[in-house]
Enzyme design. Structure first.
Site: not given
Length: 401
Positions: A241, A181, A9, A379, A93
């Protein structure tokens, strides 16, 4: 020789990695991260039981300075730590899969070129994801590589949920709400079905709250709506963000403030959110310990936006049976969870303060109409499962695709 699957990832200045047994029911052998590429590099890893294996910090200016160099460092360490291990597949990912990639796929040159064209939609992530792919293909030329997409989970949404009120031609060319996500939502949804199958089969809102944040409405295990859209800027504010913003603000910044599109992008992606509002830090832990009024305002805004999005997603579902918190803030910030839930009593949520303070799996009271869960995401485990399934590893008599 033992067969394993490696997951990668790759972020802007880091690579998360893990090793899972190449089996039908894979066990994690180790998990780690190398971060601070190009600055002060730090590599740490633990085994499947979370026992520390490595914790190394290079002096500033030393250590690996690229994804390829970092992966070479990781591989060299893995070969020492796991002698006799054969990497049978590498799972990656990939943040953006666009409109066409709805499930994990084998990586080839054509796919890499296709995914590179999506870089403008995820500029903070896609280039680094692909850098990780390039490095892994170089180090493991004989191991099949698998792309697992964060956007794929949301491709079950209806037209009304993923479209914008623009001429239909823009939707057809790909201007639509993609959501992100997805690997986290998929993992958390599976865990919820093991913990509370009745609620998992119903109407669930999952709040993935970390440095990057989004929320999703899930019905019967399928994505119905999500807060992130065409890019990773929408919805609730994040570490750096902005979250949802009126497009008119962008016209103002460009036309009245004379900012270039690059400067606007840098503002919205890297210098907004908790960091921009507080003027202090993107880290919620830092803000919670600060007496600065701007830090308190940033937290209050974050809590307010999560509540608002919860109401919106509840409307999309037609009601709520369960609410799940996950990711760094969702799993660990008990005070923020309490403040969010304190404004959702109208929805039928009643908090158990003691359970919340202990970060228990169920933090709602016994009489709460909506059950509230805290479920750690993984993940890497989801990537490993997808990779093993696609390649047919650990299944007797099944060949690698």
């Amino acid at each position: 020789m033992t067969g394993v699957v490696l997951t990668i990832n790759a972020g802007s200045s880091s690579i998360k990695f893990s090793v899972f047994e190449a089996a039908a029911h894979p066990q994690c052998r180790l998990i780690g991260q190398i971060e601070g590429l190009g600055a002060s590099v730090h590599c740490k890893a633990v085994d499947g039981a979370r026992k520390p294996l490595i914790d190394r910090v290079w002096p500033a200016g030393e250590g690996p300075d690229s994804h390829a160099a970092a992966l070479a460092e990781i591989i060299g360490w893995l070969e020492e730590e796991l002698p006799g291990v054969r990497v049978e597949g590498v799972g990656h990912r990939i943040v953006h899969g666009g409109r066409d990639h709805t499930k994990p796929v084998l990586i080839d040159d054509a796919l890499v070129a296709d995914l590179a064209r999506l870089t403008p939609l995820a500029p903070l992530h896609q280039p680094h994801n692909l850098a990780g792919v390039a490095a892994a293909r170089e180090h493991f030329p004989d191991a099949p590589q698998v792309a697992c997409f964060d956007t794929a989970f949301h491709r079950t949404q209806a037209f009304v949920a993923e479209s914008y009120a623009l001429p239909r031609s823009y939707y057809e060319e790909g201007v639509r709400r993609y959501g992100f996500h997805g690997l986290s939502y998929e993992y958390v949804g599976r865990r919820l079905s093991e913990i509370a199958p009745l609620e998992a089969a119903g109407r669930v809102i999952i709040a993935h709250l970390g440095n990057g944040c989004s929320m999703a409405a899930v019905k019967g295990g399928r994505s119905v709506a999500t807060t992130l859209g065409f890019s990773s800027l929408d919805g609730v504010p994040m570490g750096t963000r902005c979250g949802q913003i009126d497009p008119g603000v962008l016209f103002y910044l460009i036309d009245q403030k004379g900012m270039s599109t690059k400067e606007v992008a840098d503002l919205l992606f890297r210098n907004s959110g908790l960091k921009g509002m507080s003027g202090l830090s993107h880290d919620l832990r830092v803000l919670e310990t600060s007496d600065d009024p701007q830090a308190k305002d940033a937290i209050e805004h974050f809590v307010y936006r999560v509540r608002r999005e919860t109401g919106s997603l509840a409307a999309a579902l037609g009601g709520v049976d369960a609410l799940v918190f996950t990711a760094g803030i969702g799993e660990n910030a008990a005070r923020v969870r309490a403040r969010i839930l304190g404004g959702l009593q109208w929805l039928g949520v009643t908090l158990d303060p003691a359970a919340n303070d202990r970060n228990q799996t169920v933090i709602s009271s016994a009489d709460s109409k909506v059950k509230v869960f805290v479920i750690p995401t993984d993940e890497e485990a989801m990537i490993a499962r997808h990779t093993i399934h696609l390649l047919g590893l650990g299944v007797p008599g099944r060949l690698i695709a």
